[in-house]
Design an enzyme around this catalytic site. Structure first.
Site, PDB file in Angstrom:
ATOM      1  N   LYS A  23       0.883  -1.160   0.053  1.00  0.00           N
ATOM      2  CA  LYS A  23       0.041  -0.074   0.208  1.00  0.00           C
ATOM      3  C   LYS A  23       0.979   1.168   0.041  1.00  0.00           C
ATOM      4  O   LYS A  23       1.288   1.785   0.866  1.00  0.00           O
ATOM      5  CB  LYS A  23      -0.770   0.085   1.273  1.00  0.00           C
ATOM      6  CG  LYS A  23      -1.917   1.210   1.239  1.00  0.00           C
ATOM      7  CD  LYS A  23      -2.414   1.866   2.372  1.00  0.00           C
ATOM      8  CE  LYS A  23      -1.400   2.793   2.823  1.00  0.00           C
ATOM      9  NZ  LYS A  23      -1.422   4.106   1.912  1.00  0.00           N
ATOM     10  N   GLU A  63      10.014   2.409  10.893  1.00  0.00           N
ATOM     11  CA  GLU A  63      10.922   3.292  10.710  1.00  0.00           C
ATOM     12  C   GLU A  63       9.945   4.826  10.680  1.00  0.00           C
ATOM     13  O   GLU A  63       9.089   5.015   9.877  1.00  0.00           O
ATOM     14  CB  GLU A  63      11.600   3.586   9.353  1.00  0.00           C
ATOM     15  CG  GLU A  63      12.421   4.604   9.093  1.00  0.00           C
ATOM     16  CD  GLU A  63      13.139   4.571   7.656  1.00  0.00           C
ATOM     17  OE1 GLU A  63      14.174   5.504   7.761  1.00  0.00           O
ATOM     18  OE2 GLU A  63      12.793   3.983   6.839  1.00  0.00           O
ATOM     19  N   CYS A  91      13.006  12.088   6.879  1.00  0.00           N
ATOM     20  CA  CYS A  91      12.833  11.796   8.694  1.00  0.00           C
ATOM     21  C   CYS A  91      14.057  11.731   8.965  1.00  0.00           C
ATOM     22  O   CYS A  91      14.072  12.184  10.374  1.00  0.00           O
ATOM     23  CB  CYS A  91      11.967  10.328   8.542  1.00  0.00           C
ATOM     24  SG  CYS A  91      12.856   9.027   7.534  1.00  0.00           S
ATOM     25  N   GLU A  96       8.956  17.143  14.985  1.00  0.00           N
ATOM     26  CA  GLU A  96       9.384  17.131  13.738  1.00  0.00           C
ATOM     27  C   GLU A  96       8.497  18.052  12.637  1.00  0.00           C
ATOM     28  O   GLU A  96       7.301  17.930  12.613  1.00  0.00           O
ATOM     29  CB  GLU A  96       9.072  15.791  13.266  1.00  0.00           C
ATOM     30  CG  GLU A  96       9.759  15.379  11.892  1.00  0.00           C
ATOM     31  CD  GLU A  96       9.586  14.018  11.483  1.00  0.00           C
ATOM     32  OE1 GLU A  96      10.510  13.274  10.722  1.00  0.00           O
ATOM     33  OE2 GLU A  96       8.582  13.316  11.946  1.00  0.00           O
TER      34      GLU A  96
END
Length: 414
Positions: A172, A247, A281, A381
């Site tokens: 997906k 992750e 990231c 973040e």
């Protein structure tokens, strides 16, 4: 039905059983450039059933059979690399030069690395304690959920090792960057991937992602994305005791000591934070600078940021493109405003679009200095071209600041 509105299941392009149209937006123009279909639970069930059936034979495939599939995929991918580059420029706004030179090469690069590792791996070996043989077997059916920021990188880095291990899978991809994943399904199809080994179902996390996570016949879920979603996936997967690989996000520290080459160190600090429009990231988004060179580094960072250009991703060059979506644009704007409201020094940038750009999800490269590690701009973040600069006096203090984060993805020392 248009190919992009179909799913790849059991070696065929098929219409959705439970489809809902979704427009893919070019973030540079804010216009719909393609329409895909979101699947539902029935589509996931069909794909998982195909993967379960195919597992019986693919898990017993020889190393040569698995490596042969991957090597054929490399050849086809390399022939279609330009298509992959333009797909990522269109779906997520990465400038075409960066897409050609950095994003697209991740595909055949990961494929080749996987082939190398596969041929070197010993699937059967004697136990170091003696008396028995250790055999590495495929985990089973894998649900692979990938993000939008490095589209083909994250697809291939999951799909290729799963194929090499003898697993079957349902992919997906992110609904915001599905075009490159669709191309990769075409590559595997042309390469002769056996029916059911690789399956592709488009959808969002709430629908297809959740259905994969809780499906009793999915043996492992591999997810790359936000920490919030990763926590939810871990909880949902626990009921069926499936393996989970995550992750997640990062607020990676970049510790710059006074003995570093300041020309190289400051250039790296800006480029690695802003590349991919800050949508990486493990980007070093907290720059910790030894106080004896702090003022000089801030000045250098300001000059480098001022020289960073923003522009049309369809044009060649080393400029930055837009963020991927309106939602991401709004979140980054919110955090830039938070930084301005906190007791920090706005060195460059700030809220709003860059001058001359009235359309598209473009963000001004922004630097905050005199940041303390308890402020939101240092802790959350941002996932945009925003750098927080913090001073430190001693090595122990730098280590303490670096480690004082809810994240743990990456760290840099200069």
């Amino acid at each position: 039905m248009e190919r992009h509105q179909q799913f790849y299941i059991d070696g065929q392009w098929v219409d959705p059983l439970d489809g809902q149209a979704f427009g893919v937006i070019n973030p540079a123009t804010e216009e719909v450039v393609e329409t895909i279909s979101f699947g539902g639970r029935a589509d996931v069930d069909r794909a998982v059933a195909a993967a379960s059936t195919a597992l019986v034979s693919w898990s017993q495939a020889t190393v040569e059979e698995r490596a042969g599939l991957l090597e054929r995929a490399i050849e086809i991918y390399q022939r279609r690399t330009e298509e992959f580059a333009w797909a990522m420029t269109t779906e997520m706004g990465v400038p075409i030069t960066y897409s050609r030179e950095v994003q697209a090469p991740c595909g055949d690069g990961h494929l080749q690395s996987t082939v190398d590792a596969l041929r070197e791996h010993r699937f059967e070996r004697p136990s170091s304690r003696g008396g028995s043989t250790l055999v590495d077997e495929a985990i089973g059916v894998c649900g692979l959920i990938t993000p939008w920021n490095w589209p083909i990188n994250q697809v291939v880095v999951k799909v290729a090792p799963a194929l090499a291990a003898g697993c079957t899978m349902v992919l997906k991809p992110s609904e915001q960057s599905p075009l490159s994943a669709h191309l990769f399904a075409e590559v595997l199809d042309e390469a002769g991937c056996p029916p059911g080994v690789f399956n592709l179902v488009h959808g969002d996390g709430v629908g297809v992602g959740s259905a994969l996570t809780v499906h009793p016949e999915v043996d492992m879920v591999s997810f790359t994305g936000s920490t919030r979603a990763g926590v939810a996936i871990s909880k949902a997967a626990a009921d069926s005791v499936k393996r989970v690989a995550l992750e997640l996000g990062g607020k990676s520290p970049n510790v710059l000591f006074a003995d570093a080459d300041l020309d190289a160190a400051t250039a790296f600090s800006v480029e690695s934070c802003f590349s991919n429009s800050g949508q990486t990231c493990d980007a070093p988004t907290r720059l910790l600078v030894e106080r004896t060179v702090y003022a000089e580094v801030v000045d250098r960072i300001e000059a480098l940021t001022a020289a960073t250009t923003i522009g049309d991703p369809a044009e060649e060059g080393d400029h930055l493109g837009p963020l991927v979506s309106e939602q991401q644009f709004n979140r980054v704007q919110e955090l830039i405003n938070v930084g301005c409201a906190e007791e920090t020094k706005l060195v460059h940038g700030g809220p709003g679009r860059p001058e001359g750009l009235q359309r598209g999800y473009f963000v001004r490269p922004t630097v905050f200095a005199d940041v303390t590690n308890d402020q939101r701009i240092a802790r959350e973040e941002v996932f945009g071209p925003v750098l927080a600069v913090l001073p430190f006096d001693t090595e122990d203090e730098a280590i303490a600041i670096a480690n004082d984060t809810p994240y743990g993805l990456g760290a840099f020392i200069q």
